[in-house]
Design a protein around this motif. Structure first.
Motif, PDB file in Angstrom:
ATOM      1  N   GLY A 125       0.782  -1.229   0.000  1.00  0.00           N
ATOM      2  CA  GLY A 125       0.000   0.000   0.000  1.00  0.00           C
ATOM      3  C   GLY A 125       0.811   1.274   0.000  1.00  0.00           C
ATOM      4  N   GLY A 126       2.122   1.150   0.004  1.00  0.00           N
ATOM      5  CA  GLY A 126       2.957   2.337   0.004  1.00  0.00           C
ATOM      6  C   GLY A 126       2.907   3.064  -1.323  1.00  0.00           C
ATOM      7  N   GLY A 127       3.492   4.252  -1.346  1.00  0.00           N
ATOM      8  CA  GLY A 127       3.517   5.028  -2.565  1.00  0.00           C
ATOM      9  C   GLY A 127       4.068   6.412  -2.325  1.00  0.00           C
ATOM     10  N   LEU A 128       3.951   7.239  -3.327  1.00  0.00           N
ATOM     11  CA  LEU A 128       4.419   8.627  -3.259  1.00  0.00           C
ATOM     12  C   LEU A 128       3.225   9.544  -3.028  1.00  0.00           C
ATOM     13  N   VAL A 129       3.290  10.325  -1.964  1.00  0.00           N
ATOM     14  CA  VAL A 129       2.220  11.267  -1.654  1.00  0.00           C
ATOM     15  C   VAL A 129       2.830  12.609  -1.280  1.00  0.00           C
ATOM     16  N   GLN A 130       1.992  13.627  -1.301  1.00  0.00           N
ATOM     17  CA  GLN A 130       2.450  14.965  -0.916  1.00  0.00           C
ATOM     18  C   GLN A 130       2.184  15.187   0.572  1.00  0.00           C
ATOM     19  N   PRO A 131       2.908  16.086   1.182  1.00  0.00           N
ATOM     20  CA  PRO A 131       2.650  16.413   2.591  1.00  0.00           C
ATOM     21  C   PRO A 131       1.191  16.800   2.802  1.00  0.00           C
ATOM     22  N   GLY A 132       0.619  16.288   3.880  1.00  0.00           N
ATOM     23  CA  GLY A 132      -0.771  16.561   4.201  1.00  0.00           C
ATOM     24  C   GLY A 132      -1.750  15.532   3.661  1.00  0.00           C
ATOM     25  N   GLU A 133      -1.300  14.700   2.768  1.00  0.00           N
ATOM     26  CA  GLU A 133      -2.187  13.686   2.197  1.00  0.00           C
ATOM     27  C   GLU A 133      -2.253  12.450   3.090  1.00  0.00           C
ATOM     28  N   SER A 134      -3.120  11.507   2.684  1.00  0.00           N
ATOM     29  CA  SER A 134      -3.348  10.292   3.466  1.00  0.00           C
ATOM     30  C   SER A 134      -2.990   9.052   2.665  1.00  0.00           C
ATOM     31  N   LEU A 135      -2.753   7.974   3.381  1.00  0.00           N
ATOM     32  CA  LEU A 135      -2.417   6.695   2.761  1.00  0.00           C
ATOM     33  C   LEU A 135      -2.797   5.597   3.748  1.00  0.00           C
ATOM     34  N   THR A 136      -3.257   4.468   3.218  1.00  0.00           N
ATOM     35  CA  THR A 136      -3.566   3.330   4.077  1.00  0.00           C
ATOM     36  C   THR A 136      -2.682   2.150   3.695  1.00  0.00           C
ATOM     37  N   LEU A 137      -1.977   1.622   4.658  1.00  0.00           N
ATOM     38  CA  LEU A 137      -1.151   0.437   4.465  1.00  0.00           C
ATOM     39  C   LEU A 137      -1.898  -0.806   4.942  1.00  0.00           C
ATOM     40  N   THR A 138      -1.644  -1.916   4.279  1.00  0.00           N
ATOM     41  CA  THR A 138      -2.244  -3.187   4.659  1.00  0.00           C
ATOM     42  C   THR A 138      -1.153  -4.214   4.908  1.00  0.00           C
ATOM     43  N   PHE A 143      -1.960   8.828  12.850  1.00  0.00           N
ATOM     44  CA  PHE A 143      -2.036   7.442  12.380  1.00  0.00           C
ATOM     45  C   PHE A 143      -3.038   6.663  13.220  1.00  0.00           C
ATOM     46  N   SER A 144      -3.642   5.659  12.578  1.00  0.00           N
ATOM     47  CA  SER A 144      -4.592   4.804  13.274  1.00  0.00           C
ATOM     48  C   SER A 144      -4.385   3.368  12.832  1.00  0.00           C
ATOM     49  N   ILE A 145      -4.240   2.466  13.795  1.00  0.00           N
ATOM     50  CA  ILE A 145      -4.035   1.055  13.505  1.00  0.00           C
ATOM     51  C   ILE A 145      -5.318   0.292  13.780  1.00  0.00           C
ATOM     52  N   SER A 146      -5.581  -0.696  12.935  1.00  0.00           N
ATOM     53  CA  SER A 146      -6.735  -1.569  13.142  1.00  0.00           C
ATOM     54  C   SER A 146      -6.386  -2.943  12.594  1.00  0.00           C
ATOM     55  N   ARG A 147      -7.202  -3.926  12.954  1.00  0.00           N
ATOM     56  CA  ARG A 147      -6.933  -5.283  12.510  1.00  0.00           C
ATOM     57  C   ARG A 147      -8.222  -6.067  12.379  1.00  0.00           C
ATOM     58  N   ASP A 148      -8.176  -7.080  11.511  1.00  0.00           N
ATOM     59  CA  ASP A 148      -9.260  -8.051  11.457  1.00  0.00           C
ATOM     60  C   ASP A 148      -8.616  -9.435  11.550  1.00  0.00           C
ATOM     61  N   ASN A 149      -9.274 -10.465  11.119  1.00  0.00           N
ATOM     62  CA  ASN A 149      -8.749 -11.814  11.318  1.00  0.00           C
ATOM     63  C   ASN A 149      -7.513 -12.133  10.491  1.00  0.00           C
ATOM     64  N   THR A 150      -7.309 -11.413   9.406  1.00  0.00           N
ATOM     65  CA  THR A 150      -6.171 -11.753   8.542  1.00  0.00           C
ATOM     66  C   THR A 150      -5.348 -10.555   8.107  1.00  0.00           C
ATOM     67  N   ASN A 151      -5.712  -9.351   8.548  1.00  0.00           N
ATOM     68  CA  ASN A 151      -5.003  -8.154   8.106  1.00  0.00           C
ATOM     69  C   ASN A 151      -4.796  -7.179   9.262  1.00  0.00           C
ATOM     70  N   VAL A 152      -3.746  -6.395   9.113  1.00  0.00           N
ATOM     71  CA  VAL A 152      -3.524  -5.266  10.012  1.00  0.00           C
ATOM     72  C   VAL A 152      -3.407  -4.029   9.126  1.00  0.00           C
ATOM     73  N   PHE A 153      -4.101  -2.985   9.491  1.00  0.00           N
ATOM     74  CA  PHE A 153      -4.137  -1.782   8.672  1.00  0.00           C
ATOM     75  C   PHE A 153      -3.475  -0.619   9.408  1.00  0.00           C
ATOM     76  N   LEU A 154      -2.909   0.290   8.630  1.00  0.00           N
ATOM     77  CA  LEU A 154      -2.373   1.522   9.196  1.00  0.00           C
ATOM     78  C   LEU A 154      -2.885   2.677   8.353  1.00  0.00           C
ATOM     79  N   GLN A 155      -3.826   3.410   8.922  1.00  0.00           N
ATOM     80  CA  GLN A 155      -4.353   4.600   8.260  1.00  0.00           C
ATOM     81  C   GLN A 155      -3.460   5.766   8.647  1.00  0.00           C
ATOM     82  N   MET A 156      -2.864   6.405   7.650  1.00  0.00           N
ATOM     83  CA  MET A 156      -1.932   7.499   7.896  1.00  0.00           C
ATOM     84  C   MET A 156      -2.507   8.791   7.312  1.00  0.00           C
ATOM     85  N   ASN A 157      -2.770   9.739   8.166  1.00  0.00           N
ATOM     86  CA  ASN A 157      -3.321  11.026   7.755  1.00  0.00           C
ATOM     87  C   ASN A 157      -2.304  12.140   7.995  1.00  0.00           C
TER      88      ASN A 157
END
Length: 116
Positions: free
Chosen positions: A7-20, A66-80
């Motif tokens: 889920g990574g990538g190139l973003v500008q300052p202030g933008e959001s991205l979610t990693l899985t 940042f906010s972390i969450s998880r389900d049965n098979t994934n862990v997410f990182l919401q980055m704002n």
């Protein structure tokens, strides 16, 4: 269980991205899971962690963004509100709670680049 980040990538300052972080099997029995990152030329550091009972913990540098969450098979990182200093390769791993250190083998990370 193997963990692989994406889920990574190139973003500008202030933008959001979610990693899985996708697990090769169920992670419901794993108590603590976390995200870590390694900036260019730096050491790997703890970013965020979550227990299966819903407790979370964040590094001071990402708290409130940042906010972390998880389900049965994934862990997410919401980055704002991403900052240039968030640029790093991000990894997930099992976590030693209270020690905020990884306890498993490292899988492939995902590169996040924050740049204008």
């Amino acid at each position: 269980v193997q963990l692989q980040a994406s889920g990574g990538g190139l973003v500008q300052p202030g933008e959001s991205l979610t990693l899985t972080c996708a697990a090769s099997g169920s992670i419901s029995d794993i108590n603590s899971l976390g995200w870590f990152r390694q900036a260019p030329g730096g050491e790997r550091e703890f970013v965020a962690g979550a227990t299966r009972t819903g407790n979370t913990h964040y590094a001071d540098s990402v708290k409130g963004r940042f906010s972390i969450s998880r389900d049965n098979t994934n862990v997410f990182l919401q980055m704002n509100n991403l900052k240039v200093e968030d640029t790093a390769v991000y990894y997930c791993n099992t976590l030693r709670w209270f020690f905020w250190e990884a306890s498993g083998e490292w899988g492939q990370g995902t590169l996040v680049t924050v740049s204008s």
